[in-house]
Design an enzyme around this catalytic site. Structure first.
Site, PDB file in Angstrom:
ATOM      1  N   ASP A   1      32.628  56.624  47.746  1.00 15.29           N
ATOM      2  CA  ASP A   1      33.418  55.799  48.656  1.00 15.29           C
ATOM      3  C   ASP A   1      34.243  54.764  47.899  1.00 15.29           C
ATOM      4  OD1 ASP A   1      32.704  57.053  51.015  1.00 15.29           O
ATOM      5  OD2 ASP A   1      30.992  55.748  51.387  1.00 15.29           O
ATOM      6  N   GLY A   2      33.692  54.227  46.798  1.00 14.60           N
ATOM      7  CA  GLY A   2      34.426  53.242  46.010  1.00 14.60           C
ATOM      8  C   GLY A   2      35.710  53.806  45.440  1.00 14.60           C
TER       9      GLY A   2
ATOM     10  N   ASN B   1      38.106  48.356  53.553  1.00 15.75           N
ATOM     11  CA  ASN B   1      36.790  47.981  54.070  1.00 15.75           C
ATOM     12  C   ASN B   1      36.754  46.538  54.562  1.00 15.75           C
ATOM     13  OD1 ASN B   1      35.184  50.241  54.057  1.00 15.75           O
ATOM     14  ND2 ASN B   1      33.876  49.600  52.372  1.00 15.75           N
ATOM     15  N   ASP B   2      36.900  45.591  53.627  1.00 14.25           N
ATOM     16  CA  ASP B   2      36.706  44.194  54.007  1.00 14.25           C
ATOM     17  C   ASP B   2      37.244  43.238  52.959  1.00 14.25           C
ATOM     18  OD1 ASP B   2      34.725  44.263  51.926  1.00 14.25           O
ATOM     19  OD2 ASP B   2      33.206  44.871  53.366  1.00 14.25           O
TER      20      ASP B   2
ATOM     21  N   ARG C   1      24.149  28.759  47.102  1.00 10.15           N
ATOM     22  CA  ARG C   1      25.117  27.704  47.363  1.00 10.15           C
ATOM     23  C   ARG C   1      25.926  28.068  48.607  1.00 10.15           C
ATOM     24  NH1 ARG C   1      22.342  25.547  44.216  1.00 10.15           N
ATOM     25  NH2 ARG C   1      22.899  24.363  42.340  1.00 10.15           N
TER      26      ARG C   1
ATOM     27  N   ASP D   1      26.544  31.494  53.403  1.00 11.62           N
ATOM     28  CA  ASP D   1      26.689  32.090  52.073  1.00 11.62           C
ATOM     29  C   ASP D   1      28.064  32.716  51.909  1.00 11.62           C
ATOM     30  OD1 ASP D   1      24.159  31.313  51.448  1.00 11.62           O
ATOM     31  OD2 ASP D   1      23.263  33.313  51.491  1.00 11.62           O
TER      32      ASP D   1
END
EC number: 2.7.1.23
Length: 305
Positions: free
Chosen positions: A76-77, A150-151, A161, A180
């Site tokens: 998928d990458g 994707n995002d 943090r 986060d």
């Protein structure tokens, strides 16, 4: 629609002028051998093949128009990288899956010849998947831009943090998120990081994005589905650690500073993915995410036992 079906003309046998772009993962052991077989298959049919090797770190550049289609060989990458390269030029992508999931790389290796033959015969039409167009501004000047299939993810660059940011949609403030991070996902990306953080899974045909906070400090900060016709604005607020990272499809794009703003909307171009039909999407949900209903049915027992 996020997954519109595009008209498809028979590709037929090339006269030798037609070009095909191959995008090949260098970290999948079988990819190089399979790529050689694909090149041979296409060369016999008169196509010129150009290859880009993808090592997981490449910075994409827009593929020039003129390629009849692209073949992604990896997981998928690799397909995400191929989409960011090929989509601005409207190049259809056939993705052969050598990875684990294959949500957007639906062609299994043993069927690649049949898949290519069907596509060349004009029997398969690509579906359009929505892309996010994202720009980052600092003091009123654009410092970065990207496309995402994707995002896009805004997150702290350090462990444990919080990131503080104001989130707006069409200039309506959703308030300040202390979390986060924040994910803005397409329907395609709703099965990935967003889903792992409790976001809903969106049908690829929905004209929508989902905003998903990552471990929000305030429990009332919930995932929100918004129409893709609008504009999402995220403004980085003051923070103690001074480091916020913007990632695109899992790759770091840039480091953000206080007062930087991210503007995101649906891109005017779409990813044209071959064989990514609604049937394939729902089959992948059941098979890849192991949706199998009752625990009793998985064991072969009757529901009334």
């Amino acid at each position: 629609m996020s997954s519109r079906v595009c008209p498809q003309r028979p590709v037929a046998k090339s006269s030798g002028d037609a070009k095909v772009l191959l995008i090949v993962s260098t970290y999948k052991p079988r990819a190089a051998v399979l790529a050689a077989d694909v090149v041979n298959f296409l060369s016999i049919r008169g196509f010129q093949c150009h290859t880009i090797e993808y090592d997981g770190l490449n910075k994409e550049s827009c593929a020039r128009a003129g390629y009849m289609f692209a073949v992604s060989i990896g997981g998928d990458g690799t397909t995400l990288f191929a989409a960011r390269c090929a989509s601005p030029s409207g190049i259809p992508i056939l993705a052969i899956n050598l990875g684990r999931f294959g949500f957007i790389a639906p062609i299994e290796p043993r069927y690649w010849q049949q898949a290519l033959s069907d596509y060349l015969a004009g029997g398969v039409r690509p579906a359009e998947r929505a892309l996010i167009s994202c720009t980052v501004t600092r003091a009123g000047k654009e410092i970065a831009s990207c496309l995402a299939l994707n995002d896009v993810v805004l997150s702290s660059g350090r462990v444990a943090r919080l990131t503080r940011a104001e989130v707006c949609f069409n200039d309506i403030s959703f308030g300040v998120y202390e979390a986060d991070g924040i994910i803005l996902a397409t329907p395609t990306g709703s099965t990935a990081y967003s889903a792992a953080c409790g976001g809903p899974i969106l049908d690829p045909d929905l004209d929508a994005f989902v905003l998903t906070p990552i471990s929000a400090l305030c429990l009332s900060n919930r995932p929100v589905v918004v129409p893709s016709s609008g504009v999402v604005r995220i403004k980085v607020l003051s923070m103690r650690h001074k480091e916020t990272v913007l990632s695109v499809d899992g790759h770091e794009l840039c480091t953000l500073q206080e007062e930087d703003q991210l503007l995101a909307s649906r891109s005017s171009c779409s990813a044209r993915l071959v064989f990514c039909t609604p049937h394939v999407f729902y089959h992948a949900l059941c098979s890849k995410l192991a949706w199998s209903g009752s625990i009793f049915s998985r064991r072969g027992r009757r529901h009334d036992d």
